[in-house]
Design an enzyme around this catalytic site. Structure first.
Site, PDB file in Angstrom:
ATOM      1  N   LYS A   1      -9.005  -0.295  -8.705  1.00  8.40           N
ATOM      2  CA  LYS A   1      -9.679  -0.947  -7.582  1.00  8.40           C
ATOM      3  C   LYS A   1     -10.706   0.004  -6.960  1.00  8.40           C
ATOM      4  O   LYS A   1     -10.410   1.169  -6.735  1.00  8.40           O
ATOM      5  CB  LYS A   1      -8.643  -1.343  -6.525  1.00  8.40           C
ATOM      6  CG  LYS A   1      -9.204  -1.978  -5.262  1.00  8.40           C
ATOM      7  CD  LYS A   1      -8.063  -2.384  -4.346  1.00  8.40           C
ATOM      8  CE  LYS A   1      -8.551  -2.974  -3.036  1.00  8.40           C
ATOM      9  NZ  LYS A   1      -9.178  -1.948  -2.170  1.00  8.40           N
TER      10      LYS A   1
ATOM     11  N   GLY B   1      -7.826  -8.941   2.752  1.00  3.22           N
ATOM     12  CA  GLY B   1      -7.205  -7.936   3.594  1.00  3.22           C
ATOM     13  C   GLY B   1      -7.314  -8.341   5.054  1.00  3.22           C
ATOM     14  O   GLY B   1      -6.349  -8.763   5.674  1.00  3.22           O
ATOM     15  N   ARG B   2      -8.526  -8.230   5.613  1.00  5.26           N
ATOM     16  CA  ARG B   2      -8.699  -8.599   7.019  1.00  5.26           C
ATOM     17  C   ARG B   2      -8.250 -10.031   7.283  1.00  5.26           C
ATOM     18  O   ARG B   2      -7.608 -10.321   8.300  1.00  5.26           O
ATOM     19  CB  ARG B   2     -10.164  -8.444   7.427  1.00  5.26           C
ATOM     20  CG  ARG B   2     -10.661  -7.002   7.531  1.00  5.26           C
ATOM     21  CD  ARG B   2     -12.109  -6.990   7.973  1.00  5.26           C
ATOM     22  NE  ARG B   2     -12.641  -5.643   8.107  1.00  5.26           N
ATOM     23  CZ  ARG B   2     -13.203  -4.963   7.111  1.00  5.26           C
ATOM     24  NH1 ARG B   2     -13.299  -5.512   5.904  1.00  5.26           N
ATOM     25  NH2 ARG B   2     -13.674  -3.739   7.316  1.00  5.26           N
TER      26      ARG B   2
ATOM     27  N   SER C   1       0.816  -1.209   0.000  1.00  5.36           N
ATOM     28  CA  SER C   1       0.000   0.000   0.000  1.00  5.36           C
ATOM     29  C   SER C   1       0.852   1.262   0.000  1.00  5.36           C
ATOM     30  O   SER C   1       1.953   1.295   0.568  1.00  5.36           O
ATOM     31  CB  SER C   1      -0.905   0.007   1.227  1.00  5.36           C
ATOM     32  OG  SER C   1      -1.576   1.247   1.372  1.00  5.36           O
TER      33      SER C   1
ATOM     34  N   GLN D   1       0.077  -0.533  -4.694  1.00  8.13           N
ATOM     35  CA  GLN D   1      -1.201   0.196  -4.709  1.00  8.13           C
ATOM     36  C   GLN D   1      -0.940   1.691  -4.539  1.00  8.13           C
ATOM     37  O   GLN D   1      -0.197   2.108  -3.655  1.00  8.13           O
ATOM     38  CB  GLN D   1      -2.097  -0.317  -3.578  1.00  8.13           C
ATOM     39  CG  GLN D   1      -3.417   0.423  -3.434  1.00  8.13           C
ATOM     40  CD  GLN D   1      -3.312   1.579  -2.440  1.00  8.13           C
ATOM     41  OE1 GLN D   1      -2.429   1.606  -1.595  1.00  8.13           O
ATOM     42  NE2 GLN D   1      -4.209   2.545  -2.575  1.00  8.13           N
TER      43      GLN D   1
ATOM     44  N   TYR E   1      -2.677   5.573  -4.184  1.00  9.54           N
ATOM     45  CA  TYR E   1      -3.764   6.539  -4.065  1.00  9.54           C
ATOM     46  C   TYR E   1      -3.390   7.740  -4.923  1.00  9.54           C
ATOM     47  O   TYR E   1      -2.270   8.258  -4.831  1.00  9.54           O
ATOM     48  CB  TYR E   1      -3.935   7.000  -2.612  1.00  9.54           C
ATOM     49  CG  TYR E   1      -4.556   5.985  -1.708  1.00  9.54           C
ATOM     50  CD1 TYR E   1      -5.898   5.627  -1.853  1.00  9.54           C
ATOM     51  CD2 TYR E   1      -3.819   5.389  -0.690  1.00  9.54           C
ATOM     52  CE1 TYR E   1      -6.475   4.697  -1.008  1.00  9.54           C
ATOM     53  CE2 TYR E   1      -4.386   4.459   0.160  1.00  9.54           C
ATOM     54  CZ  TYR E   1      -5.715   4.114  -0.012  1.00  9.54           C
ATOM     55  OH  TYR E   1      -6.292   3.190   0.823  1.00  9.54           O
TER      56      TYR E   1
ATOM     57  N   ILE F   1     -14.501 -11.584   2.281  1.00 13.01           N
ATOM     58  CA  ILE F   1     -13.991 -12.939   2.041  1.00 13.01           C
ATOM     59  C   ILE F   1     -13.299 -13.463   3.300  1.00 13.01           C
ATOM     60  O   ILE F   1     -12.328 -12.873   3.779  1.00 13.01           O
ATOM     61  CB  ILE F   1     -13.021 -12.938   0.847  1.00 13.01           C
ATOM     62  CG1 ILE F   1     -13.796 -12.601  -0.428  1.00 13.01           C
ATOM     63  CG2 ILE F   1     -12.321 -14.286   0.713  1.00 13.01           C
ATOM     64  CD1 ILE F   1     -12.936 -12.242  -1.595  1.00 13.01           C
ATOM     65  N   MET F   2     -13.798 -14.572   3.820  1.00 12.31           N
ATOM     66  CA  MET F   2     -13.263 -15.155   5.044  1.00 12.31           C
ATOM     67  C   MET F   2     -12.973 -16.648   4.907  1.00 12.31           C
ATOM     68  O   MET F   2     -12.599 -17.291   5.892  1.00 12.31           O
ATOM     69  CB  MET F   2     -14.239 -14.920   6.199  1.00 12.31           C
ATOM     70  CG  MET F   2     -14.333 -13.478   6.651  1.00 12.31           C
ATOM     71  SD  MET F   2     -12.855 -12.899   7.522  1.00 12.31           S
ATOM     72  CE  MET F   2     -13.083 -13.692   9.121  1.00 12.31           C
TER      73      MET F   2
END
Length: 414
Positions: A285, A362-363, A145, A167, A169, A342-343
């Site tokens: 994204k 991510g998480r 990031s 990534q 910004y 998504i888990m």
């Protein structure tokens, strides 16, 4: 009355013999590696989340776990995956289920990539280094990031064999953006992921309530919180101080940094500017409508990620899984990714069946990171790989390209 029946020999009581008991007395080999022991007990990503919550102070855990406002978007996205119904085929030879796929000419071991996450070394001192190394070992892409806490050069040096994406910004200082694009190319990052759903920062109320700052402040509350997580604080205080490796020094809240950096004046003309700068693959994204997906394709995107930023920007945003089939129909040849909610490996396969080429997590990977550093991320990826393999076989498919929408029924009313 029931007729009298003789007692079968198997039901007659007897004194057990040692030879009968010995096969049942299989004790696990003890280990002094406490990290290995706790990670091995995690049966799914939710178990890793529970470990992470116990081991991580409230503010950084909530920064990962939380979402915008009432957290409706993330809960709807997760519910969408829970409400799918698989339609399995039976009597297929599935002895050799293969999860491999090819994205932008590179072979991945499974249709999964690690998503860009900010402030990652706050979750665990290994941060981006643990995530990038785990991804390289697993044969998937890692995305660094703009708001990462390790430089792109250091990440490249740490896991040089890995597939690396960066990534970006699109922020107010265009020259700094240009500089970052060039640095990423020079460091061997093959793909640029431009996030476009951040005109302003979302209202992440857990961070507000926790007083989340950069760097974290030692208040009376955090000191009490730390008493239950001594390992986290020891690692935090004995490693290099946290900073955003791609940005100038900043002190204040996460939201204040985002508002200073993000540019609400961005348009598709700025995407054209990035397209001209980017010599590698360009992925956009944060797409939440079919029309915007089409326009990004028209402006030169090589790939798109259907995403609502993990529910961390606009609350009550569209559910990415429900939007995905429409985007795939509109852009049949586009490389498509999906994130949010998504888990499990089964979630990934549901997305692939409806048109995704890969999914970002991510998480899910950060829970593993908080639970055990690089080894925790390894465990996340191992769990999800096993879940994907098992689900493929139970669905009756051997390869990802055999998955079709007929295998997964969506409940669009969720």
């Amino acid at each position: 009355m029931s007729p009298s029946r003789p007692t079968p020999p198997a039901l007659k009581r007897r004194v057990p013999k040692y030879s009968d008991l010995a096969p049942l007395m299989q004790f696990a080999k003890p280990t002094l590696d406490f990290k290995e022991r706790r990670l091995s007990k995690a049966a799914n990503v939710w178990d890793l989340r529970a470990i992470a919550k116990r081991r991580t102070p409230t503010a950084p855990f909530d920064y990962v776990d939380g979402a915008a406002e009432d957290e409706i978007s993330i809960n709807k996205a997760r519910r969408a995956f829970r409400e799918i119904e698989f339609q399995p085929g039976v009597l297929r030879n599935v002895a050799d289920a293969d999860l491999s796929t090819t994205i932008f000419g590179r072979e991945w071991s499974m249709p999964l990539a690690i998503a860009p996450t900010g402030f990652t070394r706050m979750m665990h001192s290994e941060g981006e280094y643990g995530g990038s190394a785990a991804a390289a070992d697993a044969g998937i892409a890692y995305t660094l990031s703009t708001m990462g806490t390790a430089s792109m050069e250091d990440v490249a040096a740490h896991a040089p064999e890995g597939e690396r994406w960066f990534q970006l910004y699109l922020w107010r200082d265009r020259e700094r953006s240009k500089e970052l694009v060039q640095r990423a190319a020079d460091a061997g990052f093959s793909t640029l992921v431009v996030t476009v759903d951040t005109a302003v920062a979302g209202a992440r109320l857990r961070d507000v309530r926790n007083g989340m700052t950069i760097p974290p402040q030692l208040t009376a509350k955090t000191v009490v919180d730390a008493a239950y997580r001594p390992e986290w604080w020891f690692n935090f205080l004995t490693h290099e101080p946290l900073s955003f490796a791609s940005l100038s020094r900043h002190s204040g809240t996460v939201a204040s940094l985002a508002d200073r950096m993000f540019d609400p004046t961005l348009t598709f003309d700025d995407l054209d500017w990035i397209r001209d700068l980017c010599k590698g693959n360009l992925v956009v994204k944060g797409l939440q409508t079919v029309e915007d997906a089409r326009r990004c394709a028209d402006h030169g995107a090589d790939g798109l990620v259907v995403s609502n930023h993990g529910g961390r920007q606009l609350d009550r945003a569209p559910v990415p899984l429900h939007l995905l089939p429409q985007v795939r129909e509109a852009l049949p040849d586009m490389v498509l990714g999906l994130d949010t909610g998504i888990m499990s490996g089964a979630d990934v396969l549901a997305a692939v069946a409806h048109g995704a080429d890969f999914c970002f997590i991510g998480r899910a990977y950060l829970y593993g990171l908080m639970a055990g550093g690089k080894e925790g991320v390894d465990r996340t990826l191992e769990i999800m790989r096993d879940e994907m393999t098992r689900t493929c076989k139970l669905l009756g498919v051997n390869k990802l390209d055999e998955l079709t929408p007929e295998h997964v029924k969506l409940n669009a009313s969720v």
